[in-house]
Scaffold this motif. Structure first.
Motif, short mmCIF file in Angstrom:
data_model
loop_
_atom_site.label_atom_id
_atom_site.label_comp_id
_atom_site.label_asym_id
_atom_site.label_seq_id
_atom_site.Cartn_x
_atom_site.Cartn_y
_atom_site.Cartn_z
N LEU A 30 -49.59 -42.83 -55.76
CA LEU A 30 -49.62 -43.75 -56.89
C LEU A 30 -48.28 -44.47 -57.04
N VAL A 31 -47.19 -43.74 -56.82
CA VAL A 31 -45.86 -44.34 -56.92
C VAL A 31 -45.68 -45.41 -55.85
N VAL A 215 -48.06 -51.75 -65.64
CA VAL A 215 -48.19 -51.09 -66.94
C VAL A 215 -49.08 -49.86 -66.84
N ILE A 216 -50.25 -50.02 -66.22
CA ILE A 216 -51.19 -48.91 -66.10
C ILE A 216 -50.60 -47.78 -65.25
N SER A 217 -49.92 -48.16 -64.16
CA SER A 217 -49.29 -47.15 -63.30
C SER A 217 -48.20 -46.39 -64.04
N ALA A 218 -47.37 -47.12 -64.81
CA ALA A 218 -46.28 -46.49 -65.55
C ALA A 218 -46.82 -45.53 -66.60
N VAL A 219 -47.87 -45.94 -67.31
CA VAL A 219 -48.45 -45.08 -68.35
C VAL A 219 -49.10 -43.85 -67.71
N ILE A 257 -51.18 -33.34 -48.29
CA ILE A 257 -52.62 -33.14 -48.41
C ILE A 257 -53.27 -34.36 -49.05
N ALA A 258 -52.63 -34.88 -50.11
CA ALA A 258 -53.15 -36.08 -50.77
C ALA A 258 -53.16 -37.26 -49.80
N GLY A 259 -52.10 -37.38 -49.01
CA GLY A 259 -52.03 -38.45 -48.02
C GLY A 259 -53.10 -38.30 -46.95
N ARG A 260 -53.35 -37.04 -46.55
CA ARG A 260 -54.39 -36.79 -45.53
C ARG A 260 -55.76 -37.19 -46.06
N LEU A 261 -56.02 -36.89 -47.33
CA LEU A 261 -57.29 -37.28 -47.94
C LEU A 261 -57.42 -38.79 -48.02
#
Length: 308
Positions: A30-31, A215-219, A257-261
């Protein structure tokens, strides 16, 4: 004859730290997505501002009782958070990410070392073994390209950021049992946010245009940061900084793991590094029990009963 056995024990607080480490690792994608709309320091400031606001919203009634000790603790921890994020970001401007990951991983051995040198707290055998396994795993995850050091300005900044991350973990452990968790969390997040915004000026980072994605990402990430920091402050009341460090070292594993998914592929050496980190977490939780000591205590109790 004296014999020993190893028994794993994971407390509720340690389970919470493992859970937030999973969440922490999952935020990396997400970052990366959010940074397509903003510079790193401005986004960190926005993220921590959102996090501070969320925690403050649920703590309005108790914030008025903020003590001087809680304010100092929050500022010190907030400065450490900002130095960790900010200096690492500055270093990434001149050194590759693999090298940054290698140097940042130094926070793992730095935590017990600083505790020993500054506080005189020597880590136990099993936590020390866990630290060694986790550090070795982080080295493998960073890859062979990260292992060269020439002490350039970017490398020095990243080394200091690793010290700051270690300092954050130690400070949280030092203040955890003396302060209100939510009040100190608001102060540390607000401090990190303000310092992040201030660092935008000397680094010359351009301000991004308004974007709903930003904005959505920061929140969203702010909510995750709020949960992570509150949980860290609460859990480290009973979990030592050394043991907490081994658990936090699992963050790149969950990120992988998140990256693999998401379709990314990890090389075999990185998978071995991930396995070593998991092994480090397990080993650090093992308790060495001396059966002879237990039996001796039992015999002493029976002798006292017969005397009565």
């Amino acid at each position: 004859m004296k014999s020993t056995r190893l028994t794993p024990r994971i407390s509720k607080a340690e389970a919470v730290l493992i859970l937030i480490t999973v969440i922490w690792g999952g935020t990396f994608l997400l970052v990366q997505h959010a940074l397509t709309s903003s510079g790193p320091l401005f986004f960190v400031g926005l993220r921590f501002a959102a996090a501070a606001s969320i925690v403050a919203l649920f703590s309005l009634r108790i914030l008025r009782d903020l003590t001087l000790l809680e304010f100092k603790a929050g500022v010190f921890i907030g400065v450490s958070i900002m130095l960790g994020y900010g200096l690492q970001t500055i270093g990434l401007q001149t050194i590759p990410s693999s090298q940054s990951a290698f140097i940042t991983a130094l926070y793992v051995p730095f935590v017990p070392l600083l505790q020993w040198l500054v506080l005189g707290r020597r880590p136990g055998l099993m936590p020390s073994l866990g630290i060694g396994l986790a550090f070795a795993g982080l080295m493998l995850l960073s890859g062979p390209n990260g292992a060269s050091l020439n002490f350039s300005p970017g490398e020095i900044a990243t080394v200091v950021s690793a010290v700051a991350i270690a300092g954050e973990i130690i400070l949280i452990g030092a203040y955890a049992g003396k302060v209100d968790v939510r009040r100190v969390t608001v102060v540390q997040l607000a401090t990190a946010s303000v310092l992040s915004f201030l660092m935008v000026v000397p680094t010359g980072e351009p301000l991004p245009p308004f974007s709903w994605l930003l904005v959505i990402s920061a929140v969203g990430l702010g909510a995750a940061s709020a949960a992570i920091q509150v949980a860290m402050n609460w859990a480290q009341k009973t979990v030592s900084p050394t043991r907490a460090t081994v658990i936090y070292a699992g963050e790149p594993v969950w990120a992988g793991i998140a990256g693999r998914l998401a379709g990314e592929r990890l090389p075999a050496i990185a998978l071995l590094g991930a396995a070593l980190i998991v092994a480090g977490v397990i080993v650090s939780e093992l308790k060495v029990r001396a059966k002879a000591a237990v039996e001796e205590e039992k015999g002493r109790g029976e002798a006292l009963s017969e005397a009565d």
